[in-house]
Design an enzyme around this catalytic site. Structure first.
Site, mmCIF file in Angstrom:
data_model
loop_
_atom_site.group_PDB
_atom_site.id
_atom_site.type_symbol
_atom_site.label_atom_id
_atom_site.label_comp_id
_atom_site.label_asym_id
_atom_site.label_seq_id
_atom_site.Cartn_x
_atom_site.Cartn_y
_atom_site.Cartn_z
ATOM 1 N N SER A 82 0.868 -1.179 0.000
ATOM 2 C CA SER A 82 0.000 0.000 0.000
ATOM 3 C C SER A 82 0.901 1.225 0.000
ATOM 4 C CB SER A 82 -0.861 0.005 1.271
ATOM 5 O OG SER A 82 -1.472 1.270 1.459
ATOM 6 N N TYR A 118 -2.088 -1.706 10.282
ATOM 7 C CA TYR A 118 -2.134 -1.880 8.825
ATOM 8 C C TYR A 118 -0.803 -1.467 8.197
ATOM 9 C CZ TYR A 118 -3.852 -1.444 4.003
ATOM 10 O OH TYR A 118 -4.032 -1.573 2.645
ATOM 11 N N LYS A 137 1.946 -3.563 5.983
ATOM 12 C CA LYS A 137 2.265 -3.259 4.584
ATOM 13 C C LYS A 137 3.759 -2.985 4.402
ATOM 14 C CE LYS A 137 -1.724 -4.102 2.914
ATOM 15 N NZ LYS A 137 -1.894 -5.252 1.999
#
Ligand SMILES: NC(=O)c1ccc[n+]([C@@H]2O[C@H](COP(=O)([O-])OP(=O)(O)OC[C@H]3O[C@@H](n4cnc5c(N)ncnc54)[C@H](O)[C@@H]3O)[C@@H](O)[C@H]2O)c1
Length: 274
Positions: free
Chosen positions: A148, A161, A165
């Site tokens: 991401s 998150y 990533k």
């Protein structure tokens, strides 16, 4: 003829998280390029529906294989199904992933393990289950993993998150280094999507209060200004077929966030000295 059709028509693409969003977009683009697609997801109705859609549009083959990427045995069964096809496996897209919007100490029970199990172990399991067989076959194959633009940053509400990533980026870089040791002709690519209009925030746990408000803001951002997920899938597949190691759907955002990371590393270097 697209680059993907040129390079991969007649081969098999395995796509995790194919039931929705970017994964479904990748599957549609791969099928349109003449590839057999193996659709892996925990959401069985979604991959069955996509399989029927792709076959109706003339796909060579579209096999739904229910898979939980957080479970190595499940991913090994997926590899068994994919390598059992007559068309050779040339592309693995480690795309399945989930979001979590919360302050780090405010996560729900089991949230850390669940998210790392899917976003990090899921990508590792794909590498673990597919790479030895691809090395053995000695073929030109591609391992495409979805990170991401968040891989570059360290922002509030996105701790879990973004850690996951950044790990996808590091896993891919390390895989490329390991493959150099054995001189395997395997391309390793990483995707840094910007905002794409998918279900990801809608599916994220709802933790109440400010986390719910932030989740709503991010969901609205993807819905109103995110790229269409089929467009994102087609763009990513083309760039991967062209041989790109790093791929983004939003160069401006990826560049400015990568610059933040570079600036921070330079700041650290300035403080620690030489
Ligand atoms: N949408 C965005 O703006 C955006 C931005 C950057 C990165 N990404 C990344 O793109 C990838 C795809 O996300 P999306 O936005 O299309 O989300 P999505 O929620 O629309 O689709 C994700 C799919 O993954 C599947 N999945 C979830 N857990 C799974 C598991 N354990 N095993 C197998 N499949 C599982 C879901 O069932 C779903 O079909 C993710 O890795 C995500 O982190 C998305």
């Amino acid at each position: 003829v697209s680059k993907a059709a040129d390079r991969w028509a007649g081969a098999t693409a395995v796509i995790t998280g194919a039931g929705s969003g970017i994964g479904a977009g990748l599957a549609r683009a791969a099928a349109a390029a003449g590839m057999t697609v193996v659709l892996a997801d925990i959401d069985e109705p979604a991959i069955q529906a996509l399989s029927a859609e792709l076959l109706a549009k003339g796909a060579v083959a579209a096999d739904p294989v229910v898979t939980d990427v957080s479970d190595l045995e499940s991913v090994e069964r997926l590899a068994g199904a994919a390598f059992g096809r007559p068309e050779p496996v040339r592309l693995l897209a480690n795309n399945a992933g989930i979001e979590q919007v919360s302050l780090l100490w405010e996560d729900g029970p089991g949230a850390w393990d669940r998210l790392m199990g899917i976003n990090v172990s899921g990508v590792y399991h794909g590498m673990r289950a597919f790479v030895p067989r691809l090395i053995e076959e000695g073929v030109d194959a591609t391992i495409l993993s979805t990170a991401s633009v968040g891989a570059f940053t360290s922002g509030a509400f996105q701790g879990m998150y973004q850690v996951s990533k950044r790990a996808v980026l590091t896993l891919s870089e390390c895989l490329a280094s390991d493959l150099e040791v054995v001189k395997a002709p395997i391309q390793v690519s990483v995707v840094f999507p910007g905002a794409v209009n998918t279900q990801i925030f809608h599916r994220a746990p709802d933790l109440g209060g400010r986390s719910t408000r932030m989740r709503g803001t991010l969901e609205d951002l993807c819905a109103t200004s995110g790229m269409d997920s089929d467009e994102a899938g087609a763009l990513i597949l083309e760039r991967a077929a062209a041989g790109d190691r790093w791929i983004t759907t939003d160069p401006g955002m990826a560049w400015s966030l990568a610059k933040l990371l570079r600036d921070r590393v330079e700041e650290i270097m300035g403080v620690i000295g030489s």
